[in-house]
Scaffold this active site. Structure first.
Site, PDB file in Angstrom:
ATOM      1  N   ASP A  35      -9.376  -1.946  11.846  1.00 37.70           N
ATOM      2  CA  ASP A  35      -8.316  -2.955  11.684  1.00 37.70           C
ATOM      3  C   ASP A  35      -7.393  -2.928  12.904  1.00 37.70           C
ATOM      4  O   ASP A  35      -6.172  -2.861  12.779  1.00 37.70           O
ATOM      5  CB  ASP A  35      -7.524  -2.718  10.400  1.00 37.70           C
ATOM      6  N   GLY A  67       4.686  -1.845   2.753  1.00 40.74           N
ATOM      7  CA  GLY A  67       3.340  -2.389   2.679  1.00 40.74           C
ATOM      8  C   GLY A  67       2.930  -2.602   1.238  1.00 40.74           C
ATOM      9  O   GLY A  67       3.764  -2.600   0.323  1.00 40.74           O
ATOM     10  N   ARG A  68       1.632  -2.778   1.028  1.00 42.68           N
ATOM     11  CA  ARG A  68       1.120  -3.108  -0.303  1.00 42.68           C
ATOM     12  C   ARG A  68       1.383  -1.971  -1.291  1.00 42.68           C
ATOM     13  O   ARG A  68       1.767  -2.200  -2.429  1.00 42.68           O
ATOM     14  CB  ARG A  68      -0.381  -3.391  -0.195  1.00 42.68           C
ATOM     15  N   PHE A  69       1.144  -0.738  -0.869  1.00 46.82           N
ATOM     16  CA  PHE A  69       1.299   0.394  -1.768  1.00 46.82           C
ATOM     17  C   PHE A  69       2.379   1.380  -1.316  1.00 46.82           C
ATOM     18  O   PHE A  69       2.806   2.199  -2.113  1.00 46.82           O
ATOM     19  CB  PHE A  69      -0.021   1.163  -1.910  1.00 46.82           C
ATOM     20  N   GLY A  70       2.750   1.322  -0.055  1.00 47.33           N
ATOM     21  CA  GLY A  70       3.647   2.340   0.467  1.00 47.33           C
ATOM     22  C   GLY A  70       4.859   1.773   1.167  1.00 47.33           C
ATOM     23  O   GLY A  70       4.898   0.600   1.557  1.00 47.33           O
ATOM     24  N   THR A  71       5.849   2.629   1.318  1.00 42.91           N
ATOM     25  CA  THR A  71       7.068   2.288   2.033  1.00 42.91           C
ATOM     26  C   THR A  71       7.297   3.347   3.103  1.00 42.91           C
ATOM     27  O   THR A  71       7.070   4.536   2.870  1.00 42.91           O
ATOM     28  CB  THR A  71       8.269   2.246   1.072  1.00 42.91           C
TER      29      THR A  71
END
Length: 278
Positions: free
Chosen positions: A134, A18-22
């Site tokens: 979301d 994702g944007r900040f995490g894996t």
């Protein structure tokens, strides 16, 4: 990834990014049990107070919601100077977005199976004062035993009964009109998003669409709900009635999660279906 996590778990292949995490697959050498670990690099959000708040909110909220049979469970949280790592329940059988991509239209009985579990998850969140904010097919995961699990609480917010929230969150197609209009809103934005998912499962297309994000948002703001006969000719009146109640632009008339679960379409569809206590 934090060293304390690596002392307790063996980390395997990457499952997603994702944007900040894996997200990686991991397992416990002590028990042999497999998990997912969401590893977030805090350095990527060091200068963004809002993103940093979302990061810590997600960990706190997942602790609050766990354990529940319809929500991805968090088992451990590790943190050091650079990473926040959450050890989560492993959902190895894809998500609802993938299932909709391979099977664009669901039968009503198939849609009921998804909606009962999804609405139990949403009802659990709302009872504990959490709005997911979301709800979308990508965040609805399945385990190897085909159990539905609601995931990704990075946009979630805690609320008190009667308290309204603010801020533009969500995803085109699924976001509620009151969010796009810039008004304060309640947890019922999750009901709207779930209603969009139900419409897509039954119709194969979203209820409000356009060729760009702007056109989609304009269609959502109009909230002109239609049931084209060429698509809905075989969909039951009960299903359409539930859609009207979930996709009501008038929030005071929009159903709560508990009302959705009690709707006749959810409790009987070709056979008597009992919604188990939640």
């Amino acid at each position: 990834m934090s060293e304390s996590l690596k002392r307790n778990y063996c980390v395997g292949e990457e499952l997603g990014r994702g944007r900040f995490g894996t997200v990686f697959k991991c397992y416990s050498p002590a028990t042999g049990e497999s998990f997912a670990v969401k590893s977030i690099d805090k350095r990527l959000i060091a200068d963004d107070a809002i993103d940093r708040q979302c990061l810590y909110n997600e960990a706190k909220i997942m602790h609050l919601l766990s354990p529940n049979p319809y929500v991805v469970r968090v088992f451990d949280i590790y943190e050091d100077d650079t990473h926040l790592d959450m050890v989560l329940e492993l959902c190895n059988s894809g998500d609802l977005f993938q299932r909709l991509s391979s099977q664009p239209v669901f039968s009503e009985s198939e849609a009921v199976d998804v909606m009962v579990s999804l609405m139990k998850a949403i009802a659990h969140c709302h009872r504990l004062g959490v709005a997911h904010r979301d709800i979308k097919p990508d965040n609805i995961l399945f385990t190897d035993s085909n159990e539905l699990k609601l995931a990704d609480f990075g946009s979630a917010e805690c609320f008190h009964e009667g308290q309204l929230m603010s801020g533009v969150v969500g995803t085109p197609y699924y976001v509620a009109p009151e969010v796009l209009a810039g008004r304060n809103y309640s947890e019922k934005i999750d009901i709207w998003s779930a209603g969009v998912i139900l419409y897509i499962m039954l119709a194969g297309v979203p209820p409000f669409f356009g060729d760009s994000a702007t056109e989609i948002f304009e269609a959502v703001l109009r909230a002109n709900l239609r049931f084209p006969s060429r698509i809905f000719h075989s969909v039951s009146p009960a299903a359409k009635d539930l859609l009207r109640r979930m996709l009501s632009k008038d929030v005071s008339r929009r159903f709560s999660a508990e009302q959705v679960l009690r709707h006749p379409w959810m409790t009987s569809n070709g056979e008597i279906r009992t919604v188990a206590p939640f």
